[in-house]
Design a protein around this motif. Sequence first.
Motif, mmCIF file in Angstrom:
data_model
loop_
_atom_site.group_PDB
_atom_site.id
_atom_site.type_symbol
_atom_site.label_atom_id
_atom_site.label_comp_id
_atom_site.label_asym_id
_atom_site.label_seq_id
_atom_site.Cartn_x
_atom_site.Cartn_y
_atom_site.Cartn_z
ATOM 1 N N ASP A 88 29.717 -36.154 26.844
ATOM 2 C CA ASP A 88 28.285 -35.942 27.044
ATOM 3 C C ASP A 88 27.704 -36.879 28.113
ATOM 4 O OD1 ASP A 88 26.075 -34.380 26.575
ATOM 5 O OD2 ASP A 88 25.281 -35.657 24.984
ATOM 6 N N ASP A 90 32.655 -24.986 20.632
ATOM 7 C CA ASP A 90 31.285 -25.520 20.696
ATOM 8 C C ASP A 90 30.961 -26.031 22.098
ATOM 9 O OD1 ASP A 90 30.827 -24.960 18.021
ATOM 10 O OD2 ASP A 90 31.288 -26.996 17.338
ATOM 11 N N SER A 91 31.908 -26.739 22.707
ATOM 12 C CA SER A 91 31.681 -27.259 24.055
ATOM 13 C C SER A 91 31.561 -26.127 25.072
ATOM 14 C CB SER A 91 32.816 -28.204 24.453
ATOM 15 O OG SER A 91 32.821 -29.369 23.648
ATOM 16 N N ARG A 118 28.240 -24.495 24.846
ATOM 17 C CA ARG A 118 27.166 -25.337 25.397
ATOM 18 C C ARG A 118 27.091 -25.212 26.908
ATOM 19 N NH1 ARG A 118 26.525 -31.851 24.431
ATOM 20 N NH2 ARG A 118 24.860 -32.184 25.970
ATOM 21 N N ASP A 168 23.521 -23.834 28.239
ATOM 22 C CA ASP A 168 22.576 -24.929 28.471
ATOM 23 C C ASP A 168 22.608 -25.329 29.946
ATOM 24 O OD1 ASP A 168 21.092 -27.279 28.553
ATOM 25 O OD2 ASP A 168 21.897 -28.054 26.668
ATOM 26 N N SER A 184 22.242 -29.157 30.664
ATOM 27 C CA SER A 184 23.470 -29.924 30.457
ATOM 28 C C SER A 184 24.443 -29.709 31.604
ATOM 29 C CB SER A 184 24.126 -29.532 29.129
ATOM 30 O OG SER A 184 23.414 -30.060 28.043
#
Length: 421
Positions: A354, A370-371, A374, A378, A381
């Motif tokens: 992160d 999950d990564s 994202r 996002d 991000s």
Amino acid sequence: MPERVIYVVRSWPRLSQTFIVNEVLALERRGLELVVCSLVRSGEVIVQPQVADVRAEVRYLDDLEHGARSVRRQLASCVRAPVRSLRALLECLRHPRLAAGYGECSALECLRHATSLAAVVREIRAHGDEPVRVHAHFAHDPALVGMLAARLTGVPFSFTAHARDLFEIPPESLAARAREATAVVTCCAVNAAYIESVVPPGDRPPVRVIHHGVDLRRFAPSGHPAPGPVPLLVSVGRLVEKKGFPDLLRALRLVKERGLRFQVRVLGDGPLLGELVRLRDELGLTGDVELPGAEDSDAVVRALRDATAFALTPRVLADGDRDGIPNVLVEAMACGLPVVTTTAGGITELVAHDVNGLLAEPGDVPGIADSLARVLTDAGSRTRLGAAARQTVERGYDTDEAASCLERVLRAGAPVPEAAR
């Protein structure tokens, strides 16, 4: 007179070893004269375009070891240095496990290659030059050949250890190579810690951590436009078990079950290609994941410039095989891409979770999913992680700075600055 370094590699040129070609080119820019001695020809059809820019003469030792000339060369080595030759032969006969573990040559076969390498040294000396060093890439066969050639010629010897070549040879064999080296170079601190843990202090020369560099002009952000309705994920690597591509495919299946759309290009070839194609189809990803095979670095650059994010999910295998810091991760980060990867090997030296990328544990398919979700959803991000990724590479992974550090080792064994450790 230019200082000449003899580089020993297993095969040349190798598509998956672009970092060696880049290193050779960077050292040549710094004024070193290199001779590349390859144990065998790679036999690969696809060649990196940078290979054409290499000035170094390439000698294939396997080509020198056939016919009457080979016999004369072997005899000449014994006549010119009988004591050195006898000692090298006795070492290989008494300690056949010098070549145990990962590798393709026996100790005596490595000695044959070393004798051919000694003949190359004699030719260089006959032209009024004196090699300053034999440097081997990889700790298995090439390092043993380099070590034996140093015994036969008296030329200083060093080697670079990478991944499988380091972890899959017996510690005593690694110690034997290290004992006769003026320096051991490796690409990450995890590798250096392993070397220091298994090689006794009395056998251990300085161990230098010098990261593989990338060309920051070639691998650079392209001002990625906002992704279209179907983001593109790119992955690059040899299709072998330690790269973890089955985990990536299974994670992509979980992402698809969440209703997210994507396209994936996995560039690379290897023994698992057929298995990965079957797994892709079983997971219902046939229309989402492309496996086009091996591509050269120009194609990799184009793919990275088109990508929304990059993913690579390596594992550590039961036999110890693992990556150090995969060069493709550095290349993707240099292009300003957010990366999804794992904590395997030395990756955490490059990627902080992160901060400049996203990390999961090796084999953690839900965490990888999950990564991936994202970076697909996002935009904030993606922008933040990609910018930080580029800054990380600029600070510690420039190919010319890495070559400057290595040059000090190769020229005179001078200590590498602490900043490069």
